[in-house]
Design an enzyme around this catalytic site. Sequence first.
Site, PDB file in Angstrom:
ATOM      1  N   GLU A  48       1.025  -1.196   0.205  1.00  0.00           N
ATOM      2  CA  GLU A  48       0.097   0.017  -0.062  1.00  0.00           C
ATOM      3  C   GLU A  48       0.835   1.260   0.079  1.00  0.00           C
ATOM      4  O   GLU A  48       0.636   2.207  -0.703  1.00  0.00           O
ATOM      5  CB  GLU A  48      -0.850  -0.029   1.021  1.00  0.00           C
ATOM      6  CG  GLU A  48      -1.868  -1.150   1.573  1.00  0.00           C
ATOM      7  CD  GLU A  48      -2.924  -1.115   0.328  1.00  0.00           C
ATOM      8  OE1 GLU A  48      -2.972   0.106  -0.539  1.00  0.00           O
ATOM      9  OE2 GLU A  48      -3.771  -2.072   0.429  1.00  0.00           O
ATOM     10  N   TRP A  51       2.196   2.299  -3.356  1.00  0.00           N
ATOM     11  CA  TRP A  51       1.425   2.744  -4.182  1.00  0.00           C
ATOM     12  C   TRP A  51       1.439   4.351  -3.911  1.00  0.00           C
ATOM     13  O   TRP A  51       1.514   5.140  -4.888  1.00  0.00           O
ATOM     14  CB  TRP A  51      -0.123   2.384  -3.936  1.00  0.00           C
ATOM     15  CG  TRP A  51      -0.568   1.338  -4.753  1.00  0.00           C
ATOM     16  CD1 TRP A  51      -0.935  -0.061  -4.239  1.00  0.00           C
ATOM     17  CD2 TRP A  51      -0.912   1.260  -6.049  1.00  0.00           C
ATOM     18  NE1 TRP A  51      -1.515  -0.791  -5.180  1.00  0.00           N
ATOM     19  CE2 TRP A  51      -1.285  -0.045  -6.333  1.00  0.00           C
ATOM     20  CE3 TRP A  51      -0.871   2.174  -7.112  1.00  0.00           C
ATOM     21  CZ2 TRP A  51      -1.551  -0.394  -7.633  1.00  0.00           C
ATOM     22  CZ3 TRP A  51      -1.130   1.585  -8.361  1.00  0.00           C
ATOM     23  CH2 TRP A  51      -1.606   0.828  -8.715  1.00  0.00           C
ATOM     24  N   TRP A  79     -16.752  14.894 -21.482  1.00  0.00           N
ATOM     25  CA  TRP A  79     -17.423  14.821 -20.207  1.00  0.00           C
ATOM     26  C   TRP A  79     -18.519  15.446 -20.431  1.00  0.00           C
ATOM     27  O   TRP A  79     -18.739  16.681 -21.436  1.00  0.00           O
ATOM     28  CB  TRP A  79     -16.499  15.413 -19.269  1.00  0.00           C
ATOM     29  CG  TRP A  79     -14.975  14.622 -18.964  1.00  0.00           C
ATOM     30  CD1 TRP A  79     -14.088  15.082 -19.646  1.00  0.00           C
ATOM     31  CD2 TRP A  79     -14.887  13.411 -18.428  1.00  0.00           C
ATOM     32  NE1 TRP A  79     -12.941  14.073 -19.186  1.00  0.00           N
ATOM     33  CE2 TRP A  79     -13.476  12.857 -18.642  1.00  0.00           C
ATOM     34  CE3 TRP A  79     -15.698  12.498 -17.871  1.00  0.00           C
ATOM     35  CZ2 TRP A  79     -12.948  11.677 -18.404  1.00  0.00           C
ATOM     36  CZ3 TRP A  79     -15.169  11.127 -17.661  1.00  0.00           C
ATOM     37  CH2 TRP A  79     -13.654  10.969 -17.598  1.00  0.00           C
ATOM     38  N   ASN A 117     -10.530   3.641   1.120  1.00  0.00           N
ATOM     39  CA  ASN A 117     -10.222   3.519  -0.089  1.00  0.00           C
ATOM     40  C   ASN A 117     -11.292   2.984  -0.853  1.00  0.00           C
ATOM     41  O   ASN A 117     -11.647   3.607  -2.027  1.00  0.00           O
ATOM     42  CB  ASN A 117      -8.647   2.911  -0.242  1.00  0.00           C
ATOM     43  CG  ASN A 117      -8.265   2.870  -1.742  1.00  0.00           C
ATOM     44  OD1 ASN A 117      -8.274   3.699  -2.226  1.00  0.00           O
ATOM     45  ND2 ASN A 117      -8.258   1.841  -2.188  1.00  0.00           N
ATOM     46  N   TRP A 135     -13.134  13.977 -14.309  1.00  0.00           N
ATOM     47  CA  TRP A 135     -12.476  13.740 -13.100  1.00  0.00           C
ATOM     48  C   TRP A 135     -11.825  14.619 -12.344  1.00  0.00           C
ATOM     49  O   TRP A 135     -11.472  14.640 -11.053  1.00  0.00           O
ATOM     50  CB  TRP A 135     -11.353  12.430 -13.294  1.00  0.00           C
ATOM     51  CG  TRP A 135     -10.512  12.769 -14.224  1.00  0.00           C
ATOM     52  CD1 TRP A 135     -10.618  12.549 -15.631  1.00  0.00           C
ATOM     53  CD2 TRP A 135      -8.960  13.377 -13.851  1.00  0.00           C
ATOM     54  NE1 TRP A 135      -9.251  13.242 -16.156  1.00  0.00           N
ATOM     55  CE2 TRP A 135      -8.489  13.683 -15.217  1.00  0.00           C
ATOM     56  CE3 TRP A 135      -8.454  13.447 -12.667  1.00  0.00           C
ATOM     57  CZ2 TRP A 135      -7.286  14.054 -15.259  1.00  0.00           C
ATOM     58  CZ3 TRP A 135      -7.246  14.153 -12.983  1.00  0.00           C
ATOM     59  CH2 TRP A 135      -6.646  14.532 -14.170  1.00  0.00           C
ATOM     60  N   TRP A 158      -7.698   9.425  -8.593  1.00  0.00           N
ATOM     61  CA  TRP A 158      -8.926  10.037  -9.627  1.00  0.00           C
ATOM     62  C   TRP A 158      -8.536   9.483 -10.974  1.00  0.00           C
ATOM     63  O   TRP A 158      -9.651   9.131 -11.684  1.00  0.00           O
ATOM     64  CB  TRP A 158      -8.819  11.560  -9.464  1.00  0.00           C
ATOM     65  CG  TRP A 158      -9.846  11.955  -8.293  1.00  0.00           C
ATOM     66  CD1 TRP A 158      -9.614  12.381  -7.418  1.00  0.00           C
ATOM     67  CD2 TRP A 158     -11.341  11.907  -8.337  1.00  0.00           C
ATOM     68  NE1 TRP A 158     -10.711  12.378  -6.535  1.00  0.00           N
ATOM     69  CE2 TRP A 158     -11.827  12.115  -7.049  1.00  0.00           C
ATOM     70  CE3 TRP A 158     -12.451  11.388  -9.197  1.00  0.00           C
ATOM     71  CZ2 TRP A 158     -12.966  12.142  -6.708  1.00  0.00           C
ATOM     72  CZ3 TRP A 158     -13.616  11.228  -8.843  1.00  0.00           C
ATOM     73  CH2 TRP A 158     -13.937  11.713  -7.736  1.00  0.00           C
TER      74      TRP A 158
HETATM   75  C1  LIG Z   1      -9.938   9.016  -5.765  1.00  0.00           C
HETATM   76  C2  LIG Z   1      -8.943   8.753  -4.590  1.00  0.00           C
HETATM   77  C3  LIG Z   1      -8.339   9.847  -4.068  1.00  0.00           C
HETATM   78  C4  LIG Z   1      -7.499   9.432  -2.975  1.00  0.00           C
HETATM   79  N1  LIG Z   1      -6.804  10.508  -2.471  1.00  0.00           N
HETATM   80  C5  LIG Z   1      -5.812  10.307  -1.539  1.00  0.00           C
HETATM   81  C6  LIG Z   1      -5.129  11.471  -0.847  1.00  0.00           C
HETATM   82  O1  LIG Z   1      -5.383  12.509  -1.108  1.00  0.00           O
HETATM   83  N2  LIG Z   1      -4.046  11.357  -0.102  1.00  0.00           N
HETATM   84  C7  LIG Z   1      -3.751   9.910   0.377  1.00  0.00           C
HETATM   85  O2  LIG Z   1      -3.037   9.687   1.235  1.00  0.00           O
HETATM   86  N3  LIG Z   1      -4.508   9.008  -0.415  1.00  0.00           N
HETATM   87  C8  LIG Z   1      -5.213   8.963  -1.163  1.00  0.00           C
HETATM   88  N4  LIG Z   1      -5.816   7.920  -1.814  1.00  0.00           N
HETATM   89  C9  LIG Z   1      -5.605   6.479  -1.595  1.00  0.00           C
HETATM   90  C10 LIG Z   1      -6.174   5.772  -0.499  1.00  0.00           C
HETATM   91  O3  LIG Z   1      -7.756   5.899  -0.498  1.00  0.00           O
HETATM   92  C11 LIG Z   1      -5.865   6.362   1.008  1.00  0.00           C
HETATM   93  O4  LIG Z   1      -4.473   6.394   1.167  1.00  0.00           O
HETATM   94  C12 LIG Z   1      -6.200   5.572   2.110  1.00  0.00           C
HETATM   95  O5  LIG Z   1      -7.699   5.188   2.081  1.00  0.00           O
HETATM   96  C13 LIG Z   1      -5.950   6.076   3.438  1.00  0.00           C
HETATM   97  O6  LIG Z   1      -6.254   5.084   4.479  1.00  0.00           O
HETATM   98  P1  LIG Z   1      -5.179   4.578   5.609  1.00  0.00           P
HETATM   99  O7  LIG Z   1      -4.286   5.375   5.755  1.00  0.00           O
HETATM  100  O8  LIG Z   1      -6.249   3.786   6.431  1.00  0.00           O
HETATM  101  O9  LIG Z   1      -4.783   3.263   4.561  1.00  0.00           O
HETATM  102  P2  LIG Z   1      -3.837   1.945   4.596  1.00  0.00           P
HETATM  103  O10 LIG Z   1      -4.716   0.996   4.059  1.00  0.00           O
HETATM  104  O11 LIG Z   1      -3.725   1.700   6.039  1.00  0.00           O
HETATM  105  O12 LIG Z   1      -2.612   2.060   3.995  1.00  0.00           O
HETATM  106  C14 LIG Z   1      -1.352   2.805   4.491  1.00  0.00           C
HETATM  107  C15 LIG Z   1      -0.881   3.713   3.759  1.00  0.00           C
HETATM  108  O13 LIG Z   1      -0.512   3.542   2.142  1.00  0.00           O
HETATM  109  C16 LIG Z   1      -0.799   4.472   1.282  1.00  0.00           C
HETATM  110  N5  LIG Z   1      -1.861   3.883   0.539  1.00  0.00           N
HETATM  111  C17 LIG Z   1      -2.966   3.015   0.618  1.00  0.00           C
HETATM  112  N6  LIG Z   1      -3.655   2.888  -0.328  1.00  0.00           N
HETATM  113  C18 LIG Z   1      -3.382   3.678  -1.239  1.00  0.00           C
HETATM  114  C19 LIG Z   1      -3.624   4.068  -2.615  1.00  0.00           C
HETATM  115  N7  LIG Z   1      -4.665   3.400  -3.327  1.00  0.00           N
HETATM  116  N8  LIG Z   1      -3.228   4.980  -3.313  1.00  0.00           N
HETATM  117  C20 LIG Z   1      -2.230   5.505  -2.647  1.00  0.00           C
HETATM  118  N9  LIG Z   1      -1.422   5.241  -1.269  1.00  0.00           N
HETATM  119  C21 LIG Z   1      -2.309   4.619  -0.851  1.00  0.00           C
HETATM  120  C22 LIG Z   1      -1.449   5.510   2.059  1.00  0.00           C
HETATM  121  O14 LIG Z   1      -0.286   6.291   2.193  1.00  0.00           O
HETATM  122  C23 LIG Z   1      -2.024   4.841   3.364  1.00  0.00           C
HETATM  123  O15 LIG Z   1      -1.759   5.651   4.571  1.00  0.00           O
HETATM  124  C24 LIG Z   1      -7.148   8.262  -2.780  1.00  0.00           C
HETATM  125  C25 LIG Z   1      -7.637   7.008  -3.562  1.00  0.00           C
HETATM  126  C26 LIG Z   1      -8.459   7.588  -4.219  1.00  0.00           C
HETATM  127  C27 LIG Z   1      -9.369   6.106  -5.043  1.00  0.00           C
END
Ligand SMILES: Cc1cc2nc3c(=O)[nH]c(=O)nc-3n(C[C@H](O)[C@H](O)[C@H](O)COP(=O)(O)OP(=O)(O)OC[C@H]3O[C@@H](n4cnc5c(N)ncnc54)[C@H](O)[C@@H]3O)c2cc1C
Length: 224
Positions: A48, A51, A79, A117, A135, A158
């Site tokens: 994660e 990513w 769009w 997420n 988007w 996005w």
């Molecule tokens: C439309 C959209 C917008 C998003 N905007 C942001 C944003 O502005 N900031 C942000 O930090 N994340 C964003 N994300 C990714 C993701 O949703 C969040 O990082 C995640 O929900 C944070 O929760 P957590 O810390 O409990 O995640 P956990 O599942 O505990 O993951 C740990 C860390 O891994 C990283 N991570 C996990 N999943 C993703 C992912 N899909 N993409 C990138 N990094 C990830 C994050 O830094 C997160 O804190 C976005 C996803 C989508 C689909």
Amino acid sequence: MGEDIQKPLTSRMSVALAWGLISSRTLINKILKKHSISDTGAETYISELIWREFYKYIMYHNPHCMNMELQTKKRNIMWREGKQAKIYFQKWIQAQTGYKIIDSAMHQIIQTGWMHNRARMIVASVLTKNLGIDWRWGQDYFRSVLLDLDEASNNGGWQWGASVGIDPKPIRIFNPYSQQERFDPDEKYIKKYLPKDYDLKEPIIDHKIARAEALARYNLNIIK
Ligand SMILES: Cc1cc2nc3c(=O)[nH]c(=O)nc-3n(C[C@H](O)[C@H](O)[C@H](O)COP(=O)(O)OP(=O)(O)OC[C@H]3O[C@@H](n4cnc5c(N)ncnc54)[C@H](O)[C@@H]3O)c2cc1C
């Protein structure tokens, strides 16, 4: 890690990461002090974080992506525009789409500044595919409300949600009903975030019609 959007089993570290209170490197080092990389939980969590770093890499090498589709062949999508686009966009923001899972998620982001997420992926899909909204409008809205705003991850999320960025599939259209059945089967999430007087019975647009329109908008001829 988990996909239970009502009681997320995720780390909620995104706010601390976004505000520079901790780095991915520190988190990975802490994890590897206690776990082997082959432990399932550790591997998933590190992936994660990768990513997050990957989206930064993409943004660094493709700064134009902030406002432009990474996939060149997806740059001519028509769009929705005009009054109807503005009405749909406002209904999405105000949690009035009539898709309960979407409206719950949009209430969550207003109340808490955060969203799971899975919920982010579904609301992005509905805005871009079902409602046909650009988007970039969603990206801007998230930018204004997320406590964990990270420009690269937000943009990557996005672009993924709109199927115009890093994704080998030509299009993904989430069905809001089956997503609700899968990730909120007992409606705990919905009950937590939807106001008691929520009474929308019909969706803003029928999902089947929206799906067909999305395929046409993306110029794709996929039967399935
Ligand atoms: C439309 C959209 C917008 C998003 N905007 C942001 C944003 O502005 N900031 C942000 O930090 N994340 C964003 N994300 C990714 C993701 O949703 C969040 O990082 C995640 O929900 C944070 O929760 P957590 O810390 O409990 O995640 P956990 O599942 O505990 O993951 C740990 C860390 O891994 C990283 N991570 C996990 N999943 C993703 C992912 N899909 N993409 C990138 N990094 C990830 C994050 O830094 C997160 O804190 C976005 C996803 C989508 C689909």
